[in-house]
Design a protein around this motif. Structure first.
Motif, PDB file in Angstrom:
ATOM      1  N   PRO A 203       0.473  -1.160   0.035  1.00  0.00           N
ATOM      2  CA  PRO A 203      -0.032  -0.116  -0.017  1.00  0.00           C
ATOM      3  C   PRO A 203       1.047   1.257   0.031  1.00  0.00           C
ATOM      4  O   PRO A 203       0.593   2.299  -0.406  1.00  0.00           O
ATOM      5  CB  PRO A 203      -0.810  -0.070   1.192  1.00  0.00           C
ATOM      6  N   CYS A 204       1.898   1.177   0.615  1.00  0.00           N
ATOM      7  CA  CYS A 204       2.975   2.423   0.518  1.00  0.00           C
ATOM      8  C   CYS A 204       3.277   2.714  -0.909  1.00  0.00           C
ATOM      9  O   CYS A 204       3.237   3.844  -1.475  1.00  0.00           O
ATOM     10  CB  CYS A 204       4.214   2.130   1.283  1.00  0.00           C
ATOM     11  N   ILE A 205       3.629   1.754  -1.696  1.00  0.00           N
ATOM     12  CA  ILE A 205       4.099   1.815  -3.064  1.00  0.00           C
ATOM     13  C   ILE A 205       3.071   2.278  -4.042  1.00  0.00           C
ATOM     14  O   ILE A 205       2.863   3.217  -4.619  1.00  0.00           O
ATOM     15  CB  ILE A 205       4.651   0.613  -3.474  1.00  0.00           C
ATOM     16  N   PHE A 206       1.830   1.622  -3.639  1.00  0.00           N
ATOM     17  CA  PHE A 206       0.521   1.879  -4.685  1.00  0.00           C
ATOM     18  C   PHE A 206       0.085   3.228  -4.270  1.00  0.00           C
ATOM     19  O   PHE A 206      -0.318   3.998  -5.161  1.00  0.00           O
ATOM     20  CB  PHE A 206      -0.268   0.852  -4.069  1.00  0.00           C
ATOM     21  N   SER A 207       0.018   3.582  -2.987  1.00  0.00           N
ATOM     22  CA  SER A 207      -0.624   5.087  -2.884  1.00  0.00           C
ATOM     23  C   SER A 207       0.449   6.060  -3.328  1.00  0.00           C
ATOM     24  O   SER A 207      -0.099   6.993  -3.894  1.00  0.00           O
ATOM     25  CB  SER A 207      -0.778   5.107  -1.255  1.00  0.00           C
ATOM     26  N   LEU A 208       1.586   5.737  -3.298  1.00  0.00           N
ATOM     27  CA  LEU A 208       2.497   6.809  -3.657  1.00  0.00           C
ATOM     28  C   LEU A 208       2.587   6.696  -5.356  1.00  0.00           C
ATOM     29  O   LEU A 208       2.760   7.854  -5.922  1.00  0.00           O
ATOM     30  CB  LEU A 208       4.114   6.693  -3.267  1.00  0.00           C
ATOM     31  N   GLY A 209       2.353   5.765  -5.898  1.00  0.00           N
ATOM     32  CA  GLY A 209       2.495   5.679  -7.366  1.00  0.00           C
ATOM     33  C   GLY A 209       1.272   6.065  -8.117  1.00  0.00           C
ATOM     34  O   GLY A 209       1.270   6.408  -9.084  1.00  0.00           O
ATOM     35  N   VAL A 210       0.106   6.141  -7.477  1.00  0.00           N
ATOM     36  CA  VAL A 210      -1.073   6.636  -7.927  1.00  0.00           C
ATOM     37  C   VAL A 210      -1.590   8.113  -7.619  1.00  0.00           C
ATOM     38  O   VAL A 210      -2.443   8.710  -8.092  1.00  0.00           O
ATOM     39  CB  VAL A 210      -2.529   5.931  -7.701  1.00  0.00           C
ATOM     40  N   ALA A 211      -0.467   8.669  -6.870  1.00  0.00           N
ATOM     41  CA  ALA A 211      -0.899  10.227  -5.992  1.00  0.00           C
ATOM     42  C   ALA A 211      -0.819  11.014  -7.216  1.00  0.00           C
ATOM     43  O   ALA A 211       0.013  10.839  -8.248  1.00  0.00           O
ATOM     44  CB  ALA A 211       0.024  10.320  -5.044  1.00  0.00           C
ATOM     45  N   GLY A 212      -1.866  11.788  -7.298  1.00  0.00           N
ATOM     46  CA  GLY A 212      -1.952  12.947  -8.169  1.00  0.00           C
ATOM     47  C   GLY A 212      -2.351  12.452  -9.562  1.00  0.00           C
ATOM     48  O   GLY A 212      -2.048  13.437 -10.539  1.00  0.00           O
ATOM     49  N   LEU A 213      -2.874  11.344 -10.063  1.00  0.00           N
ATOM     50  CA  LEU A 213      -3.008  10.843 -11.293  1.00  0.00           C
ATOM     51  C   LEU A 213      -4.342  11.324 -11.609  1.00  0.00           C
ATOM     52  O   LEU A 213      -4.839  11.355 -13.074  1.00  0.00           O
ATOM     53  CB  LEU A 213      -3.017   9.260 -11.295  1.00  0.00           C
TER      54      LEU A 213
END
Length: 550
Positions: A462-472
């Protein structure tokens, strides 16, 4: 291995009035999550068994995991490309309910195909059957996660996903033990007792259970599970993903028709993945047009992060059996494959410990209550893992000191403060330290260190996922699909480590091959820093709360 995605919640808007959770449907749905974990984690028992019975090298045995996790990438990519061609989301058109049903029946077919493959003593047939099982899982996972959201109020969707993730982790804990019982007669049984009949019985039962769940979904009054989100195509991103697939296919073909060593080919495969992602990022920065979600550098970093995270999580497990069997590592003559299940089970239980702890944040507890729960819940989960292992293998007293590693993980969770960047950076560094210590030592303490990486892996997803989709923005759903494709890491990293183990030799080769895992964690720590600077440059809040684990 499996595998749940808490970050998809951010892509689903809470527009409906409050509604009650369909508990009956949710109870059935979590069974699907259980079997993802059950089958994925059981590979750590099945791989050593196949290596022994099919006379395989460590690299060849890892192809079982490659077939399994490669199917996730192929299945997700095919669904995305066909939807792009038709200009509508196929899964959204048929509904999540039917998507799950179709996916389960595909997995039923795969489980049944394993039986004739085992009878024919065909490892190639076994690989194909495992690919079909995971192809069904790919469709199930794509449909099941948003389906869990719509089975109740959208605002509480993350709660249901965390519940499903916890059940998934229970499957990963029980899977190695139950597989061991079916293959060897008992957890501590003689490996020579493993027969084709054992395999037939196991996968016949799995197929029957899958079929029962599919029939329940078919005849139950569950919502169809559709939403009205517009499908966002991205021609250039699709072209990059297809190119990546073709190049990997060429590498595989070269490996089949030539005598080139496997290790150089796997290095080329890793370079293809990293190179295509880097090229896509560079090109999208110059011209955003038709790149869709890939125009955002945080997504590219997230895709690489998911690739390495899934890869390192799976490679630690898939090569663990071979490490335990290595003479002089844990025992003088090497541990028999029929006796490794309790250690493998505790590795996966370590992920359950972290995920149960990570789920605390979604409940309305006071700050004091959260602190108390963060200390108590991990040890409750550890107790559950010990109890399950005790039921199957008797004496588990050699696992008691592992409680010290659980305490270290609790301290790391507190230090991370549920902030994605800080948590990811902390856990990547800690996991790298654990594995490095495990490589430089031997005996039961080294085993503890290898297993403890699971505690760190538990909430990285969830750390990677939430950072990866932030601002999309409107590309969040598409970005989530691209991230799920990067489960491909589970198909590439394990055989890469296995090939290194073969090259280094049978005495200590597998032990030192775990430097691969150390390298993965170093890059994950670097990615955490890159994600922080990238999002900060865009003025985004990267310290938002995170939920449970994948």
């Amino acid at each position: 291995m499996n595998n749940s995605n808490q970050a998809t919640t951010a892509a689903l808007k809470a527009t409906a009035p409050k509604q009650a959770t369909n508990t009956g449907a949710l109870a059935t749905l979590v069974l699907v999550f259980f079997f993802w974990g059950f089958i994925a984690a059981s590979q750590s028992i099945f791989i050593p068994f196949c290596r022994h019975n099919f006379s395989l090298t460590q690299f060849e045995s890892q192809l079982l995991g490659s077939a399994f996790y490669g199917a996730y990438f192929i299945g997700s990519l095919a669904l995305y490309l066909i939807s792009s061609l038709l200009k509508y989301d196929i899964l959204n058109r048929i509904g999540y309910k039917k998507g799950i049903i179709y996916g389960i029946w595909i997995s039923v077919a795969g489980a049944l195909l394993i039986i004739p493959s085992a009878n024919a003593h065909s490892f190639a047939g076994l690989l194909g059957a495992y690919f079909v099982v995971a192809l069904g899982f790919s469709l199930q996972q794509t449909a099941a996660q948003p389906f869990a959201i719509i089975l109740g109020d959208p605002s509480t969707g993350s709660h249901r996903l965390n519940l499903a993730g916890g059940v998934n982790s229970l499957g990963t804990t029980l899977g190695p033990i139950i597989f061991s019982v079916f293959l060897f007669g008992q957890v501590g049984g003689d490996a020579s007792k493993a027969t084709v009949t054992n395999i037939n019985n196991l996968f016949l039962i799995v197929a029957c259970v899958f079929a029962a769940v599919a029939l329940f979904f078919t005849f139950s009054r569950l919502p169809a599970g559709k939403d009205d989100d517009r499908f966002e195509g991205s021609y250039k991103a699709s072209r990059s993903l297809v190119l990546m697939t073709l190049l990997i296919g060429v590498v595989i073909l070269v490996g089949q028709v030539t005598k080139i060593e496997k290790l150089p080919l796997l290095i080329v495969t890793l370079l293809v993945v990293v190179g295509i992602l880097a090229y896509s990022n560079s090109s999208a920065i110059k011209n955003h047009d038709k790149w869709g979600a890939m125009r955002y550098p945080q997504l590219i970093y997230g895709m690489l992060g998911i690739f390495l995270y899934v890869g390192v999580e799976v490679t630690i497990d898939n090569n663990f059996g071979a490490l335990l069997r290595e003479p002089g590592y844990l025992t003088l003559s090497g541990l028999d494959e029929s006796k490794i299940s309790k250690y493998v089970s505790l590795y996966w239980a370590s992920l359950m410990i972290g995920r149960w702890t990570g789920a605390i944040g979604v409940f309305n507890l006071s700050e004091t209550g959260k602190r108390i729960a963060t200390i108590v819940v991990p040890f409750i989960a550890f107790g559950v893992a010990l109890f399950v292992n005790h039921l199957y293998s008797g004496d588990v007293s050699d696992l008691y000191p592992y409680a010290g590693f659980v305490a270290i993980a609790i301290a790391a969770f507190f230090f991370g403060q549920q902030k994605p960047v800080k948590t990811l950076l902390t856990l990547a560094i800690l996991a790298g330290f654990f594995i490095l210590t495990g490589v430089l030592t031997s005996g039961i303490f080294s085993v503890y260190c290898i297993m403890a990486a699971g505690l760190c892996n538990s909430i990285m997803w969830p750390c990677i996922f939430s950072l990866g989709v932030a601002g999309l923005g409107k590309f969040t759903s598409q970005g989530s699909a691209f991230l799920i494709m990067m489960i491909l890491g589970g198909a590439v990293v394990p055989p890469f480590q296995g090939a290194i183990g073969d090259v280094l030799g049978s005495t200590t080769g597998m032990h030192y091959s775990y430097f691969v895992a150390v390298g993965c964690y170093v890059v994950l720590a670097w990615l955490a820093l890159r994600l922080r600077s990238t999002l900060k440059a865009q003025g985004l809040n990267f310290d938002e709360q995170i939920g449970g684990g994948h």
